[in-house]
Design a protein around this motif. Structure first.
Motif, mmCIF file in Angstrom:
data_model
loop_
_atom_site.group_PDB
_atom_site.id
_atom_site.type_symbol
_atom_site.label_atom_id
_atom_site.label_comp_id
_atom_site.label_asym_id
_atom_site.label_seq_id
_atom_site.Cartn_x
_atom_site.Cartn_y
_atom_site.Cartn_z
ATOM 1 N N GLU A 1 3.785 62.951 59.193
ATOM 2 C CA GLU A 1 2.398 63.030 58.739
ATOM 3 C C GLU A 1 1.393 62.519 59.767
ATOM 4 N N GLY A 2 1.872 62.127 60.929
ATOM 5 C CA GLY A 2 0.974 61.521 61.909
ATOM 6 C C GLY A 2 0.048 62.518 62.582
ATOM 7 N N GLU A 3 -0.583 62.049 63.633
ATOM 8 C CA GLU A 3 -1.546 62.849 64.397
ATOM 9 C C GLU A 3 -0.851 64.026 65.076
ATOM 10 N N THR A 4 -1.490 65.183 65.043
ATOM 11 C CA THR A 4 -0.964 66.362 65.731
ATOM 12 C C THR A 4 -1.322 66.290 67.207
ATOM 13 N N LYS A 5 -0.312 66.400 68.050
ATOM 14 C CA LYS A 5 -0.526 66.371 69.493
ATOM 15 C C LYS A 5 -0.454 67.800 70.024
ATOM 16 N N SER B 1 10.129 64.131 68.091
ATOM 17 C CA SER B 1 9.063 65.133 68.037
ATOM 18 C C SER B 1 9.418 66.239 67.052
ATOM 19 N N LYS C 1 2.158 72.453 69.581
ATOM 20 C CA LYS C 1 1.625 71.479 68.636
ATOM 21 C C LYS C 1 2.805 70.752 68.011
ATOM 22 N N LYS D 1 4.210 66.745 66.047
ATOM 23 C CA LYS D 1 3.962 65.416 65.506
ATOM 24 C C LYS D 1 5.161 64.546 65.839
ATOM 25 N N ARG D 2 4.953 63.229 65.845
ATOM 26 C CA ARG D 2 6.033 62.328 66.232
ATOM 27 C C ARG D 2 6.221 61.221 65.204
#
Length: 218
Positions: free
Chosen positions: A18-22, A41, A93, A95-96
């Motif tokens: 649910e974290g920030e999308t990189k 990842s 794209k 998330k981690r």
């Protein structure tokens, strides 16, 4: 055959990450050999390649990741040091999550863990087959196998049990350990014998004929 993840399992994975999308651009490095991974990842969009560079400077692709893959799990589960390059083959794209959180998530969700184990075994079977073909040293069988793997994993449905694969000759060379010129020559031989069709969109693979050819030569 290509594995389609169960939607319930996919939903659990998406809810966990649910974290920030990189966002990474094509060519960006995710990890380098000897580097501590920044976490596990989860690939949302794009393609990531895992590869090594031989002492002679040749690039050998070990694996290709597409959504909804998450990696590197050997490091997360076994604390295995990373010995490979991970790079974006397109805009990516992801998330981690931390290794500890990812392992706890698998322990709490055996259906997700079983799905991961199933995919690991499919990958192991493919790796063993690739090693066998490499040991036999026959360029045509090594290329045939990689075409089938690409078709089953990422191919687009075509007509009469055929698949369209959009893969460059250079990438096939890196995955087979063959020279690019050898790959091009062998592809044209396969095309002239009716096993594949070379088009502007990609390579159309006749799954039945190519599988029969591999069974006969291995």
């Amino acid at each position: 055959m290509r594995h389609t993840m169960n939607q319930d399992i996919l939903g659990k994975i998406q809810n966990f990450f649910e974290g920030e999308t990189k966002i990474l651009t094509k060519g960006d490095m995710l990890m380098l050999p000897g580097q501590q991974p920044p976490g596990v990842s989860f690939l949302i969009e794009g393609v990531v390649e895992q590869y090594d560079i031989t002492p002679e400077g040749n690039k050998i692709i070990v694996n290709i990741f597409r959504p909804p893959a998450f990696f590197p799990m050997s490091w997360a589960i076994n604390d295995t040091p990373n010995d490979y390059f991970f790079a974006a083959l397109s805009e990516v794209k992801l998330k981690r999550a931390s290794a500890e959180a990812a392992v706890a998530f698998l322990q709490q969700n055996p259906d997700v863990a079983f799905d991961l184990l199933s995919r690991v075994y499919r990958g192991t079977d493919a790796l063993l087959k690739r090693l066998l073909l490499a040991a036999r040293g026959v360029a045509s069988t090594r290329l045939t196998f990689e075409l089938l793997i690409e078709a089953y994993r990422f191919g687009e449905n075509f007509e009469d049990n055929k698949k369209l694969i959009r893969v460059k000759h250079g990438h096939l060379a890196e995955r087979t350990g063959l020279a690019r010129e050898t790959v091009s020559r062998e592809l044209h031989k396969l095309a002239s014998d009716g096993f594949v069709t070379l088009t502007k969109k990609g390579i159309v693979v006749d799954l039945d004929r190519l599988q029969q050819r591999l069974d006969l030569t291995v």
